[in-house]
Design a protein around this motif. Structure first.
Motif, PDB file in Angstrom:
ATOM      1  N   LEU A   8       0.866  -1.173   0.000  1.00 36.71           N
ATOM      2  CA  LEU A   8       0.000   0.000   0.000  1.00 36.71           C
ATOM      3  C   LEU A   8       0.908   1.230   0.000  1.00 36.71           C
ATOM      4  O   LEU A   8       1.698   1.421   0.928  1.00 36.71           O
ATOM      5  CB  LEU A   8      -0.891   0.008   1.239  1.00 36.71           C
ATOM      6  CG  LEU A   8      -1.716   1.274   1.495  1.00 36.71           C
ATOM      7  CD1 LEU A   8      -2.733   1.505   0.384  1.00 36.71           C
ATOM      8  CD2 LEU A   8      -2.414   1.186   2.860  1.00 36.71           C
ATOM      9  N   VAL A   9       0.826   2.037  -1.040  1.00 36.84           N
ATOM     10  CA  VAL A   9       1.651   3.234  -1.152  1.00 36.84           C
ATOM     11  C   VAL A   9       0.809   4.440  -0.760  1.00 36.84           C
ATOM     12  O   VAL A   9      -0.277   4.653  -1.302  1.00 36.84           O
ATOM     13  CB  VAL A   9       2.192   3.415  -2.586  1.00 36.84           C
ATOM     14  CG1 VAL A   9       3.034   4.686  -2.680  1.00 36.84           C
ATOM     15  CG2 VAL A   9       3.023   2.197  -2.990  1.00 36.84           C
ATOM     16  N   LEU A  10       1.306   5.214   0.189  1.00 36.63           N
ATOM     17  CA  LEU A  10       0.601   6.412   0.637  1.00 36.63           C
ATOM     18  C   LEU A  10       1.348   7.656   0.181  1.00 36.63           C
ATOM     19  O   LEU A  10       2.556   7.782   0.395  1.00 36.63           O
ATOM     20  CB  LEU A  10       0.482   6.446   2.164  1.00 36.63           C
ATOM     21  CG  LEU A  10      -0.563   5.521   2.798  1.00 36.63           C
ATOM     22  CD1 LEU A  10      -0.042   4.092   2.873  1.00 36.63           C
ATOM     23  CD2 LEU A  10      -0.946   6.004   4.196  1.00 36.63           C
ATOM     24  N   HIS A  61      -2.518   2.444  -4.396  1.00 27.79           N
ATOM     25  CA  HIS A  61      -2.004   3.781  -4.118  1.00 27.79           C
ATOM     26  C   HIS A  61      -3.115   4.637  -3.521  1.00 27.79           C
ATOM     27  O   HIS A  61      -4.238   4.647  -4.026  1.00 27.79           O
ATOM     28  CB  HIS A  61      -1.489   4.411  -5.414  1.00 27.79           C
ATOM     29  CG  HIS A  61      -0.629   5.609  -5.205  1.00 27.79           C
ATOM     30  ND1 HIS A  61      -0.061   6.314  -6.249  1.00 27.79           N
ATOM     31  CD2 HIS A  61      -0.208   6.249  -4.076  1.00 27.79           C
ATOM     32  CE1 HIS A  61       0.649   7.324  -5.769  1.00 27.79           C
ATOM     33  NE2 HIS A  61       0.566   7.298  -4.451  1.00 27.79           N
ATOM     34  N   LEU A  62      -2.783   5.362  -2.455  1.00 23.03           N
ATOM     35  CA  LEU A  62      -3.727   6.244  -1.766  1.00 23.03           C
ATOM     36  C   LEU A  62      -3.105   7.623  -1.638  1.00 23.03           C
ATOM     37  O   LEU A  62      -1.988   7.767  -1.135  1.00 23.03           O
ATOM     38  CB  LEU A  62      -4.032   5.691  -0.364  1.00 23.03           C
ATOM     39  CG  LEU A  62      -4.747   6.615   0.623  1.00 23.03           C
ATOM     40  CD1 LEU A  62      -6.156   6.949   0.140  1.00 23.03           C
ATOM     41  CD2 LEU A  62      -4.788   5.973   2.013  1.00 23.03           C
ATOM     42  N   ASP A  63      -3.822   8.656  -2.095  1.00 21.77           N
ATOM     43  CA  ASP A  63      -3.316  10.018  -1.931  1.00 21.77           C
ATOM     44  C   ASP A  63      -4.419  11.035  -2.195  1.00 21.77           C
ATOM     45  O   ASP A  63      -5.510  10.703  -2.667  1.00 21.77           O
ATOM     46  CB  ASP A  63      -2.141  10.281  -2.879  1.00 21.77           C
ATOM     47  CG  ASP A  63      -1.288  11.477  -2.430  1.00 21.77           C
ATOM     48  OD1 ASP A  63      -1.530  12.003  -1.320  1.00 21.77           O
ATOM     49  OD2 ASP A  63      -0.392  11.883  -3.189  1.00 21.77           O
ATOM     50  N   HIS A 136       2.139  -4.598   3.652  1.00 19.76           N
ATOM     51  CA  HIS A 136       3.169  -3.598   3.895  1.00 19.76           C
ATOM     52  C   HIS A 136       2.681  -2.250   3.384  1.00 19.76           C
ATOM     53  O   HIS A 136       1.888  -2.180   2.431  1.00 19.76           O
ATOM     54  CB  HIS A 136       4.461  -3.987   3.171  1.00 19.76           C
ATOM     55  CG  HIS A 136       5.587  -3.029   3.371  1.00 19.76           C
ATOM     56  ND1 HIS A 136       6.392  -3.054   4.493  1.00 19.76           N
ATOM     57  CD2 HIS A 136       6.051  -2.002   2.604  1.00 19.76           C
ATOM     58  CE1 HIS A 136       7.299  -2.093   4.413  1.00 19.76           C
ATOM     59  NE2 HIS A 136       7.106  -1.432   3.278  1.00 19.76           N
ATOM     60  N   ALA A 137       3.156  -1.168   4.002  1.00 19.77           N
ATOM     61  CA  ALA A 137       2.818   0.187   3.557  1.00 19.77           C
ATOM     62  C   ALA A 137       4.100   0.969   3.337  1.00 19.77           C
ATOM     63  O   ALA A 137       4.994   0.980   4.194  1.00 19.77           O
ATOM     64  CB  ALA A 137       1.951   0.901   4.586  1.00 19.77           C
ATOM     65  N   HIS A 138       4.199   1.604   2.172  1.00 13.38           N
ATOM     66  CA  HIS A 138       5.323   2.500   1.890  1.00 13.38           C
ATOM     67  C   HIS A 138       4.786   3.922   1.933  1.00 13.38           C
ATOM     68  O   HIS A 138       3.870   4.276   1.178  1.00 13.38           O
ATOM     69  CB  HIS A 138       5.937   2.206   0.530  1.00 13.38           C
ATOM     70  CG  HIS A 138       7.128   3.062   0.234  1.00 13.38           C
ATOM     71  ND1 HIS A 138       8.382   2.802   0.755  1.00 13.38           N
ATOM     72  CD2 HIS A 138       7.257   4.199  -0.494  1.00 13.38           C
ATOM     73  CE1 HIS A 138       9.231   3.716   0.345  1.00 13.38           C
ATOM     74  NE2 HIS A 138       8.578   4.592  -0.412  1.00 13.38           N
TER      75      HIS A 138
END
Length: 318
Positions: A8-10, A61-63, A136-138
């Motif tokens: 999960l990319v923040l 992707h979350l933003d 995992h979160a980056h």
């Protein structure tokens, strides 16, 4: 709960205008003729998302993104690459930057700070819901992401972050540095890279700290031992360093999540980073899993340029 997302990319979604200049720094003049100017979607979170997705990891992707043309470019990029994107409205507009790129691939980035507000936040319920189905979160070091870190910790996912060109002193970066399990940082602005790496490990929760050093390779601090990760020769001429650090992080994460030894993770990062330097940032192309593994299998690390850290290393392990 079964994981549906590997990474999960923040944060870090945005648009760059790439300007290829004759040299860096650009000489002062009324005007310059430049080879190319091109605007495309792709900032650090986008690049990490693209890179881990290309390596076969399930990515989300979350933003915060604006209702504007740059936001449309970001949305289109994710649609084209098949990467799920959860967007939160950004009233100030989608993040944007101008990157000046020299003939040798070096770059200077100019970020538009008007595209963020003090009150910007990622909705806690959204962060938690996604984190609960992620391995995992980056986390990008953008303002809203700092407030998401405790939520990620509560959800039980491991966390990585990239501090980019931190100087080791700016307090803004400390929340990210001290709450991540894996910390990436560039040596570019660090007066004493080893000291900064050890301070991150001592004050935070990081099990590994990785400092990237361009053509010198990278350095891995693990269990108190500092080890050099040699650079891998690029497979083609270096044309653009945009996204190289993001590619390194993605390659490292690919190995880390597969349970590979840390130095093999570093090799994957070096291979992915070297590949990124041979690709124009306007194409946003990342190395694939099969190609990464093949290049890693036959990699002969380049002899690194001498670094101030070398005096502190007891011996290289490959």
């Amino acid at each position: 709960m079964t994981a549906e997302i590997d990474v999960l990319v923040l944060g870090g979604a945005g648009v760059d205008t790439i300007v290829r200049v004759p040299e860096l720094p650009v000489p002062f003049a009324d005007s310059h003729m430049v080879p190319a100017i091109e605007t495309r979607a792709g900032q650090t979170g986008d690049f990490v998302s693209l890179a881990v997705h290309a390596l076969g990891l399930r990515t989300h992707h979350l933003d915060m993104i604006g209702d504007d043309h740059p936001g449309d470019l970001v949305r289109q990029l994710h649609r084209d690459r098949g990467i799920p994107l959860t967007e939160v409205p950004q009233p100030a507009g989608t993040k944007r930057a101008v990157n000046l790129v020299g003939p040798d691939g070096r770059r200077l980035s100019l970020y538009d700070t008007s595209r963020s507000r003090e009150t910007d936040r990622l909705p806690p319920a959204t962060v938690t819901a996604l984190a609960e189905v992620s391995r995992h979160a980056h986390v990008s070091i953008t303002h809203p992401c700092a407030f998401a870190l405790p939520l990620l910790r509560a959800a039980g996912v491991t966390v990585s972050t990239d501090l980019h060109n931190w100087d080791g002193a700016n307090p803004y970066h400390e929340a990210f540095a001290h709450q991540a399990d894996l910390v990436f940082v560039s040596t570019t602005a660090l007066a004493d890279p080893e000291r900064t790496m050890r301070r991150i490990a001592e004050r935070g929760r990081a099990s590994a700290v990785i400092a990237t050093a361009g053509a010198e390779g990278a350095y891995l601090l693990l269990d108190g031992e500092l080890t050099h990760i040699p650079a891998v020769p690029p497979p083609a001429p270096v044309v653009d360093s945009n996204g190289a650090g993001d590619a390194f992080a993605a390659g490292f994460l690919f190995g880390w999540l597969a349970g590979e030894p840390p130095l093999r993770c570093g090799l994957y990062g070096a291979v992915a980073g070297a590949h990124a330097c041979t690709v124009l940032a306007t194409s946003t192309d990342a190395i694939g899993r099969d190609e990464l593994l093949a290049r890693a299998a036959r990699a002969r690390p380049a002899a690194p340029a001498r670094s101030p850290l070398d005096d502190d290393i007891q011996g290289e392990r490959v």
